[in-house]
Motif scaffolding. Structure first.
Motif, PDB file in Angstrom:
ATOM      1  N   PHE A 162      16.804  59.044  16.002  1.00 59.17           N
ATOM      2  CA  PHE A 162      15.615  59.901  16.391  1.00 59.17           C
ATOM      3  C   PHE A 162      15.479  59.913  17.631  1.00 59.17           C
ATOM      4  CE2 PHE A 162      14.924  57.960  12.309  1.00 59.17           C
ATOM      5  CZ  PHE A 162      13.882  58.350  11.565  1.00 59.17           C
ATOM      6  N   SER A 163      15.324  60.978  18.473  1.00 58.34           N
ATOM      7  CA  SER A 163      14.804  61.436  19.805  1.00 58.34           C
ATOM      8  C   SER A 163      13.504  60.792  20.100  1.00 58.34           C
ATOM      9  CB  SER A 163      15.021  62.899  20.184  1.00 58.34           C
ATOM     10  OG  SER A 163      14.050  63.620  19.374  1.00 58.34           O
ATOM     11  N   ARG A 164      13.213  60.787  21.094  1.00 59.24           N
ATOM     12  CA  ARG A 164      11.794  60.318  21.440  1.00 59.24           C
ATOM     13  C   ARG A 164      10.740  61.126  20.533  1.00 59.24           C
ATOM     14  NH1 ARG A 164      10.051  56.428  25.124  1.00 59.24           N
ATOM     15  NH2 ARG A 164       8.279  57.714  25.690  1.00 59.24           N
ATOM     16  N   ARG A 165      10.929  62.635  21.006  1.00 56.77           N
ATOM     17  CA  ARG A 165      10.332  63.550  20.079  1.00 56.77           C
ATOM     18  C   ARG A 165      10.151  63.474  18.614  1.00 56.77           C
ATOM     19  NH1 ARG A 165      10.186  70.043  21.904  1.00 56.77           N
ATOM     20  NH2 ARG A 165       9.153  70.807  19.974  1.00 56.77           N
ATOM     21  N   ALA A 166      11.334  63.201  18.216  1.00 59.66           N
ATOM     22  CA  ALA A 166      11.324  62.687  16.677  1.00 59.66           C
ATOM     23  C   ALA A 166      10.644  61.740  16.328  1.00 59.66           C
ATOM     24  CB  ALA A 166      12.805  62.702  16.207  1.00 59.66           C
ATOM     25  N   VAL A 167      10.546  60.686  17.096  1.00 59.22           N
ATOM     26  CA  VAL A 167       9.831  59.506  16.756  1.00 59.22           C
ATOM     27  C   VAL A 167       8.385  59.918  16.721  1.00 59.22           C
ATOM     28  CG1 VAL A 167       9.055  57.099  17.630  1.00 59.22           C
ATOM     29  CG2 VAL A 167      11.359  57.972  17.847  1.00 59.22           C
ATOM     30  N   LEU A 168       7.878  60.750  18.019  1.00 57.75           N
ATOM     31  CA  LEU A 168       6.477  61.036  17.952  1.00 57.75           C
ATOM     32  C   LEU A 168       6.075  62.188  16.779  1.00 57.75           C
ATOM     33  CD1 LEU A 168       3.895  61.487  19.454  1.00 57.75           C
ATOM     34  CD2 LEU A 168       4.691  63.629  20.555  1.00 57.75           C
ATOM     35  N   ASN A 169       6.978  62.856  16.441  1.00 58.25           N
ATOM     36  CA  ASN A 169       6.771  63.739  15.070  1.00 58.25           C
ATOM     37  C   ASN A 169       6.535  62.720  13.751  1.00 58.25           C
ATOM     38  OD1 ASN A 169       8.808  66.252  13.691  1.00 58.25           O
ATOM     39  ND2 ASN A 169       6.755  65.657  13.151  1.00 58.25           N
ATOM     40  N   THR A 170       7.202  61.569  13.957  1.00 57.34           N
ATOM     41  CA  THR A 170       7.152  60.591  12.818  1.00 57.34           C
ATOM     42  C   THR A 170       5.846  60.230  12.840  1.00 57.34           C
ATOM     43  OG1 THR A 170       9.640  59.931  12.797  1.00 57.34           O
ATOM     44  CG2 THR A 170       8.067  58.405  11.808  1.00 57.34           C
ATOM     45  N   ALA A 171       5.238  59.698  14.056  1.00 55.70           N
ATOM     46  CA  ALA A 171       4.019  59.362  14.232  1.00 55.70           C
ATOM     47  C   ALA A 171       2.736  60.232  13.619  1.00 55.70           C
ATOM     48  CB  ALA A 171       3.733  58.806  15.765  1.00 55.70           C
TER      49      ALA A 171
END
Length: 376
Positions: free
Chosen positions: A119-128
């Motif tokens: 996961f990129s940081r942006r993908a982690v935020l998307n997960t949140a």
């Protein structure tokens, strides 16, 4: 250590339950358009807790993401399965082959797995913004909405006031240049007027016209975004209505046929069905919903929104069986009704492997029970 709770906020983002903080967080979970509008703000992750990244400083593994949100890895994998397209657009990747070997060597991973999701940081935020049952994810969404509120609350500079000052300065400079090469008596009123007009004309051509062009373009983009948000609000209201109807047969009885079809489609999605499409209307030959069960079987549903005093007869069943099996090659056929089935109708359905979702079974399904036929 669990992060401290964050204060609630009020923001302009629409939500299915008003403008309270819980409704706003739910709006992010439900609306991909809203998630996309704040997808760049991955800095809020660090405001909640520290996110562990791989040695390259760019990616987090599924294990890292699960630890950040304090959930099991299976929860993250299920989320990726359900939202792979959106997460991929925000930087989620599956490493394999040489790329995987390099990543394992870099991170000291000894696992023999043939692929690893990162996961990129942006993908982690998307997960949140997608995880419902994670306290950490809810706190990230709250911080995200706080940031959105602050951005909208920032005052806009008075551009045209500053532009007028800039024009005054240019006129003063132009007059000063003329005075440096002419005496005051040489310059008449007409010359002074001409200098001012030329300066203003240049200022308009170079600044005001481009600004107005940008304003016109931004207005069109803003209108498009507002229309998209209106569509999202409409969709979220429908979702809210469906959830309010869950567990209430009175709410189902009050629905018109189209609303009833939409609600049954929602129950199918709730139980894991995929590619759920409502086809009800003229010319549908009796198939109101088409979908696939969680294990991939073709599902055909017919919905009958009738009064509780009515009944589904063997004739109704016979017509549906013929349509579902012959026209749609259904593996699973459901006839869902808000009223009882006659004894002959139930026997006919059983003989032809069709599931009769009568009022009693519908009530249990609507209350949260799962239909065994959908689970395989």
């Amino acid at each position: 250590m669990r992060p401290d709770p964050v204060p609630p906020t009020r923001t302009g983002l629409p939500g299915p339950g008003g403008d309270g903080p819980h409704a706003q967080r739910d709006a992010l979970v439900e609306s991909r358009a809203l998630r996309a509008s704040v997808a760049e703000r991955d800095n809020v992750l660090d405001k909640v807790k520290q996110l562990a990244l791989s040695p390259d400083g760019l990616h987090a593994t599924t294990k890292d993401v699960a630890a950040y949100f304090e959930v099991g890895e299976t929860v993250i994998r299920a989320l990726v399965h359900d939202h792979r397209s959106e997460l991929t657009s925000n930087g989620y990747r599956t490493l394999s082959g040489d790329e995987l070997s390099c990543f394992k060597q870099l991170c000291g991973i000894t696992s023999r797995s043939r692929s690893i999701g990162v996961f990129s940081r942006r993908a982690v935020l998307n997960t949140a913004m997608l995880l419902r049952d994670s306290i950490v994810a809810r706190q990230v969404r709250t911080y995200l909405l706080n940031a959105e509120e602050k951005q909208h609350a920032t005052p806009v500079d008075n551009l045209f006031h500053r532009l007028a000052e800039w024009v005054d300065e240019r006129i003063t400079e132009a007059v000063a240049r003329q005075l440096a090469t002419h005496t005051v008596t040489d310059m008449g009123h007409a010359d002074m007027t001409r200098i001012a007009e030329e300066t203003v004309r240049t200022a308009i051509d170079r600044t005001i016209v481009p600004v107005l062009n940008i304003a016109v373009r931004n207005d069109g983009e803003q209108r498009t975004r507002i229309e998209a948000l209106d569509d999202e609000v409409t969709r979220l209201k429908r979702i809210l209505r469906e959830r309010e109807a869950a567990g209430s047969m009175n709410a189902l009885d009050a629905m018109n046929p189209r609303q009833f079809e939409q609600h049954i489609a929602w129950l199918c999605r709730r139980d894991g069905c995929d590619q759920v499409t409502v086809t009800g209307g003229h010319g549908d030959t009796g198939a109101d919903i088409l979908a696939y069960t969680p294990d991939g079987r073709r599902l055909v549903v017919q919905c009958k929104a009738r009064t509780p005093a009515a009944t589904i007869t063997s004739g109704d069943v016979q017509q549906f069986i013929g349509m579902a099996k012959l026209d749609y090659k259904a593996d699973v056929a459901l006839l869902v009704a808000t009223c009882p089935f006659t004894r002959d109708a139930l026997l006919l359905a059983a003989r032809h492997d069709m599931t009769a979702v009568h009022r009693g079974l519908l009530e249990a399904w609507n209350n949260g029970a799962k239909l065994h036929v959908l689970q395989g």
